[in-house]
Design a protein around this motif. Sequence first.
Motif, PDB file in Angstrom:
ATOM      1  N   LYS A  56      52.044 -46.876 -53.048  1.00 21.70           N
ATOM      2  CA  LYS A  56      52.059 -46.348 -51.679  1.00 21.70           C
ATOM      3  C   LYS A  56      51.080 -45.186 -51.471  1.00 21.70           C
ATOM      4  N   PRO A  57      49.825 -45.353 -51.850  1.00 25.71           N
ATOM      5  CA  PRO A  57      48.864 -44.269 -51.617  1.00 25.71           C
ATOM      6  C   PRO A  57      48.481 -44.198 -50.140  1.00 25.71           C
ATOM      7  N   LYS A  58      47.859 -43.120 -49.777  1.00 22.82           N
ATOM      8  CA  LYS A  58      47.344 -42.978 -48.411  1.00 22.82           C
ATOM      9  C   LYS A  58      46.114 -43.877 -48.233  1.00 22.82           C
ATOM     10  N   LYS A  59      45.312 -43.990 -49.304  1.00 21.55           N
ATOM     11  CA  LYS A  59      44.064 -44.740 -49.246  1.00 21.55           C
ATOM     12  C   LYS A  59      43.636 -45.100 -50.660  1.00 21.55           C
ATOM     13  N   ILE A  60      42.946 -46.236 -50.807  1.00 20.35           N
ATOM     14  CA  ILE A  60      42.359 -46.610 -52.095  1.00 20.35           C
ATOM     15  C   ILE A  60      40.856 -46.716 -51.917  1.00 20.35           C
ATOM     16  N   ILE A  61      40.121 -46.071 -52.823  1.00 18.18           N
ATOM     17  CA  ILE A  61      38.659 -46.183 -52.832  1.00 18.18           C
ATOM     18  C   ILE A  61      38.251 -46.854 -54.141  1.00 18.18           C
ATOM     19  N   ILE A  62      37.664 -48.041 -54.046  1.00 17.85           N
ATOM     20  CA  ILE A  62      37.136 -48.739 -55.217  1.00 17.85           C
ATOM     21  C   ILE A  62      35.667 -48.365 -55.338  1.00 17.85           C
TER      22      ILE A  62
ATOM     23  N   LEU B   7      43.725 -42.709 -53.930  1.00 18.54           N
ATOM     24  CA  LEU B   7      43.384 -43.187 -55.271  1.00 18.54           C
ATOM     25  C   LEU B   7      41.909 -43.560 -55.306  1.00 18.54           C
ATOM     26  N   VAL B   8      41.182 -42.993 -56.267  1.00 18.28           N
ATOM     27  CA  VAL B   8      39.781 -43.373 -56.497  1.00 18.28           C
ATOM     28  C   VAL B   8      39.721 -44.072 -57.845  1.00 18.28           C
ATOM     29  N   VAL B   9      39.320 -45.343 -57.830  1.00 17.67           N
ATOM     30  CA  VAL B   9      39.302 -46.147 -59.053  1.00 17.67           C
ATOM     31  C   VAL B   9      37.906 -46.719 -59.238  1.00 17.67           C
ATOM     32  N   ILE B  10      37.297 -46.464 -60.398  1.00 14.51           N
ATOM     33  CA  ILE B  10      35.928 -46.923 -60.651  1.00 14.51           C
ATOM     34  C   ILE B  10      35.931 -48.191 -61.503  1.00 14.51           C
ATOM     35  N   ASP B  11      35.048 -49.127 -61.153  1.00 13.99           N
ATOM     36  CA  ASP B  11      34.840 -50.370 -61.890  1.00 13.99           C
ATOM     37  C   ASP B  11      33.354 -50.461 -62.228  1.00 13.99           C
TER      38      ASP B  11
END
Length: 615
Positions: free
Chosen positions: A464-470, A439-443
Motif C-alpha cells: 500500500k505505498p503512495k507511489k511506486i517508481i520503477i 517506493l523507488v525500485v531499480i532494475d
Amino acid sequence: MSDAIKHECGLAFIRLRKPFSYYLQEYGTVMYGLNKLYLLMEKQHNRGQDGAGIAAVKLNVEPGYPFLHRLRSNATQAIADIFKQVGEEVQELEKYQPDIKKHPGLLKGHVRFMGELLLGHLRYGTQGKNNVEFCHPFIKRNTIQARNLALAGNFNLVNTEELFSLVNIDPGVFQRQSDLAAMMEVVHHFLVQEDEQNPGNLDIANVLKRSAKLFDGGYHIGGLVGNGDSFVMRDAHGIRPSYYYVNEDVIVAASERAAIRTSFNVGENEVKELMPGHALIVRADGSYSIEQILEPKERRACSFERIYFSRGNDEKIYRERSQLGYNLSDAVLKSINYDLKNTIFSFIPNTAEVAFYGLLKGMEDYLNTIKIQRIMSWDKDFDEEKLAEMVNRRIRVEKIAIKDVKMRTFITEDASRNEMVQHVYDITYGTVNKHTDTLVVIDDSIVRGTTLKESIVRMLGRLKPKKIIIVSSAPQIRYPDCYGIDMSKLGDFIAFRAAIALLKDNGMEGQLQQLHEECKELARAGQLHTRNLVKEIYKPFTAEQIAAKVAELITPPDIDFEVEVIFQTIESLHSACPTNTGDWYFTGNYPTPGGNRVVNNAFLNYMEGKNVRGY
C-alpha cells in the motif's frame, strides 16, 4: 533483470606451452590445463546455462590414434556434468593404475581431454533448439590433420543463408538453424584450400582474412586445428568482448577479463583486450602473434555487457554500473519532489544491486549537501538533540522484493498460470508506511514488462505505498538485437508497444500502414539493409512520453496508486560506459547493414502477425 532474456555465450581457450611433466613438477598436478579450463568456464557460467562443451587437441600423436576430442552437455548443470565425465575417465584408470597421475605421458595416452589445446564454451540458445547438437564446439573431421577443426564462439550472424551459398553448400535442416554451422563451413572451406596450397605450413591469418570478410554480425570465436595451430578472433566493431593473457606456461583467452584474472591470479593490466578485427594466433610450436585480420571499424562494443551481461566483479564494470545508478539520481529526486523522508529505496534482485549502490550514493550526496546547508543556516541556534537529529538522518533502504525459486506449475489454463506468475517475487511486509511512502525500485533494464506487471508491481502493491517508481539503469529497449542477444521480436518490447499505443491514442495508426508498404517495397527491391524504418514509429514522441505510456502498460487495472517509470538516457549511458558505445537496441543505429535488415524484417513480421524471429 526482471524479464529474463536469452543472451550471450562464453568462450574459454587455453594453450599449454610446456610438456605435461612440467605442470606436474611446477604446479603439483598433471591436470593443470583441465583444472584451469574448468575454472574459466565456471567463472563465466553467467554467460550460458543452456549447455556447455569442450574440445581438446593433442600434439605429436602417432598416426592412427585420435587427436581431436569433444564433449558436450545440455544437462541442468552442464559444466559440472562435463567435468564429472572427464573425472570419471581418470578415476576408472586409477582403479588399475593408482599412480597414473604421476605419469604424464601415460595419462595423455589414455585420457581423451589431456590435450595441449583446450576450448570451452557456455551456451545460451539464440538460434535453434536447446538440444545438445547445438552446443559448441562444432567439429569437422578429416583424415588429414590440418583439415580437422573445432570451432566455438559468442556471436550471432545475420547472413547465414548467404554464407552457405558462398561456399556452394545446400544446408540441411540442422545447419539452417545454426549460424555456427554456417561459420564452420566457411572457415573449413578456406582451411582446406590453404592446406592444399601450403601443405604442412598453414597460414591461419590468411584463412581468417578470407573467411571473416564474409561474416555480417558480432563475434568472438575460438578455433583449434588438428595440426596444433589455434586462434581466437574478434569482429571488426568489437561488438562482442574478448580478452587474453600470455605467460611462459600458457596462452589464455576468454569472454571476460575478470574470469582470467581470478583463474590465473593475475593483475588487471596483465590481461589484455583483443582489439576489434584482430586475432590471437597460436602456432603448433607454441609461439603466438596478434594479427590484424579485418580493418577495424568504429568501435561499437556492446553496452549491455556493462549494464547486465558480464559479471560485476571486474573493477571497471563495477564502477560503470555504479555510475549508471548515480546518473539517475537527479531524475529520481525530481520525481519524489526531494522528499527523502517518505521514500524507500530498493532493487529488484539481484543484478541491479551495483547500480542500486550508485543511486544510493547519489541520494546520500544530496542529503549530505542538505545537512550542511541546514546546519550552516542555524548559525548558533541549535542544541545537541537538534544537531543529532539532523546528522543522523539516513536514506531509507529496505530489501523490499525477494525473488523466490523459479515457479513451475502443472496448471495450463491462463488465469491460473497468471496467478502463479505473480508469486515469482515476494515482499517484505511491515517496511512501508501505508499511503505515505513512495517506493523507488531499480532494475537493470525493462524489456517486455511482463514480470513487472504480473508480479512485481502487484506484489509491491500489497504494501500500500503512495507511489511506486520503477527505475531502469538502461535506456528504453526499442529495437531487436542480432549480434548475440536473443531479442528479435518487436512485439516483445514494452517500449515498442508503448509507441504503438501512442500512435493509436493520437489517431496516427495510418503511419503504421504507410511504413508497412515502404518496408514491403524495400523487401521487393532487396534493400531492407539500407535504412531502419522502425525509427519512424518513435519519432513523433519524446522519451518521457514513451516512459509514461510504459508505466501505464505495466500498471495492473486494479492498482489504485501511481506507477512511474524512469529510464536512463542515452547520453548518461555513454558517460557512464565510455568504451562500450554499442547502443543499437536503444537507438536503432546498427553497426552493420544486417542490423537494418533484421529490424525491418521484425517489423514485417509484426505487421503480418508472424510470431517468428527477425533473422
